[in-house]
Design a protein around this motif. Structure first.
Motif, short mmCIF file in Angstrom:
data_model
loop_
_atom_site.label_atom_id
_atom_site.label_comp_id
_atom_site.label_asym_id
_atom_site.label_seq_id
_atom_site.Cartn_x
_atom_site.Cartn_y
_atom_site.Cartn_z
N ALA A 183 79.63 37.27 37.26
CA ALA A 183 79.75 36.42 38.37
C ALA A 183 79.54 37.36 39.61
N LEU A 184 80.28 38.30 39.75
CA LEU A 184 80.38 39.20 40.96
C LEU A 184 78.90 39.88 41.14
N ALA A 185 78.61 40.51 39.90
CA ALA A 185 77.20 40.95 39.88
C ALA A 185 76.35 40.18 40.22
N ARG A 186 76.07 38.96 39.95
CA ARG A 186 75.09 38.05 40.25
C ARG A 186 75.14 37.61 41.56
N GLU A 237 80.71 50.05 33.49
CA GLU A 237 79.24 50.09 33.44
C GLU A 237 78.37 48.90 33.83
N VAL A 238 79.23 47.82 34.01
CA VAL A 238 78.78 46.53 34.45
C VAL A 238 78.72 46.80 36.24
N ALA A 239 79.79 47.14 36.34
CA ALA A 239 80.22 47.31 38.19
C ALA A 239 78.95 48.33 38.57
N SER A 251 71.98 48.94 41.44
CA SER A 251 70.72 48.24 41.31
C SER A 251 70.75 47.50 42.94
N ALA A 252 71.69 47.53 43.61
CA ALA A 252 71.71 46.83 44.83
C ALA A 252 71.71 48.05 45.95
N GLY A 253 71.57 49.28 45.58
CA GLY A 253 71.44 50.39 46.43
C GLY A 253 72.83 50.80 47.01
N ASP A 254 73.83 50.40 46.31
CA ASP A 254 75.23 50.77 46.67
C ASP A 254 75.69 52.08 46.43
N ARG A 255 75.88 53.03 47.15
CA ARG A 255 75.98 54.41 46.75
C ARG A 255 77.25 54.82 46.16
N ARG A 256 78.11 53.94 46.29
CA ARG A 256 79.52 53.89 45.49
C ARG A 256 79.24 53.98 44.13
N ARG A 278 67.04 52.94 41.19
CA ARG A 278 67.03 51.85 42.16
C ARG A 278 67.92 52.31 43.39
N LEU A 279 68.65 53.16 42.88
CA LEU A 279 69.90 53.46 43.98
C LEU A 279 69.50 54.26 45.06
N ARG A 280 68.22 55.08 44.83
CA ARG A 280 67.60 56.01 45.87
C ARG A 280 68.74 56.80 46.69
N ASP A 281 69.51 57.30 45.96
CA ASP A 281 70.58 58.24 46.43
C ASP A 281 69.87 59.71 46.46
N PRO A 282 69.95 60.32 47.70
CA PRO A 282 69.28 61.59 47.49
C PRO A 282 69.74 62.73 46.63
N ARG A 283 71.09 62.56 46.26
CA ARG A 283 71.75 63.61 45.35
C ARG A 283 71.25 63.22 43.87
N THR A 284 70.52 62.11 43.50
CA THR A 284 70.34 61.79 42.19
C THR A 284 69.37 62.67 41.50
#
Length: 210
Positions: A26-29, A54-56, A62-67, A93-99
């Protein structure tokens, strides 16, 4: 959140505690700042089960949250190919420059070659400065080694074809010498831009069997 998320939550349902499973899904959605903070707290708690992390991480990535970055990189190098694929999907989808740098380190780790498939595919999807040099390096090593890890080599060949960089011409010519890679290598060479055709033909001739 798409087919990848539905596939993930279907897969982990059997190992999850039902109430916590429903809460995290529910939080993910929900995808609000408050929901993302709660999901991030799951990653900060070291005793959480892998399915919950894994879910978190997938939802945050997918939301772009680098945490989510550290957890997703851990899962990209995990022994379960399905979890590796899920992590790669979120990292793209994260688009973190470290990836790209982290994926390159995983792909070139000779002790983990058997787990490099999704790191290679991720590098192709990222089209980062590290992508072409890393795929060339991995493919060269695999072609020279006694164990070729054909799925990894095939992914490198296909990735180099998709990236279309002339630096890959020589190693793709060498890959064309291996019967298992020859069709993909020739197709990849054909994707190199037309102005590079002369170098491409020379590389194929140099590596052609007598």
């Amino acid at each position: 959140m798409g087919d990848a998320f539905r596939s993930l939550i279907d897969r982990v349902r059997a190992e999850a505690e039902p109430a916590e499973y429903e809460r995290l899904v529910a939080l993910a959605r929900e995808d609000t700042p408050a929901a993302r903070d709660e999901l991030a707290s799951v990653l900060a708690e070291g005793q959480r089960p892998l399915w919950a992390r894994e879910v978190a991480a997938f939802a945050l990535g997918s939301a772009g949250d680098r945490r989510s970055f550290e957890t997703l990189i851990f899962m990209l190098n995990y022994r379960d190919p399905v979890r590796c694929a899920t992590a790669a999907h979120a990292l793209a989808r994260l688009r973190d420059p470290r990836t790209a740098r982290a994926a390159a380190a995983l792909a070139t780790n000779e002790l983990r070659t058997g787990y490099a498939l999704h790191a290679v595919r991720l590098l192709t999807a990222l089209r980062a400065p590290e992508s072409v040099p890393t795929l060339i390096s991995v493919l060269q090593r695999l072609l020279m080694g006694p164990v070729h890890y054909w799925p990894i080599a095939e992914a490198c060949v296909q990735g180099l074809g998709a990236l279309g960089d002339r630096r890959a011409v020589a190693v793709l010519g060498a890959a064309a010498e291996h019967h298992r890679l020859s069709p993909s290598a020739k197709a990849a060479l054909a994707r190199i831009p037309a102005q590079q055709g002369r170098a491409r033909r020379r590389a194929v001739r140099q590596h052609r069997c007598p």
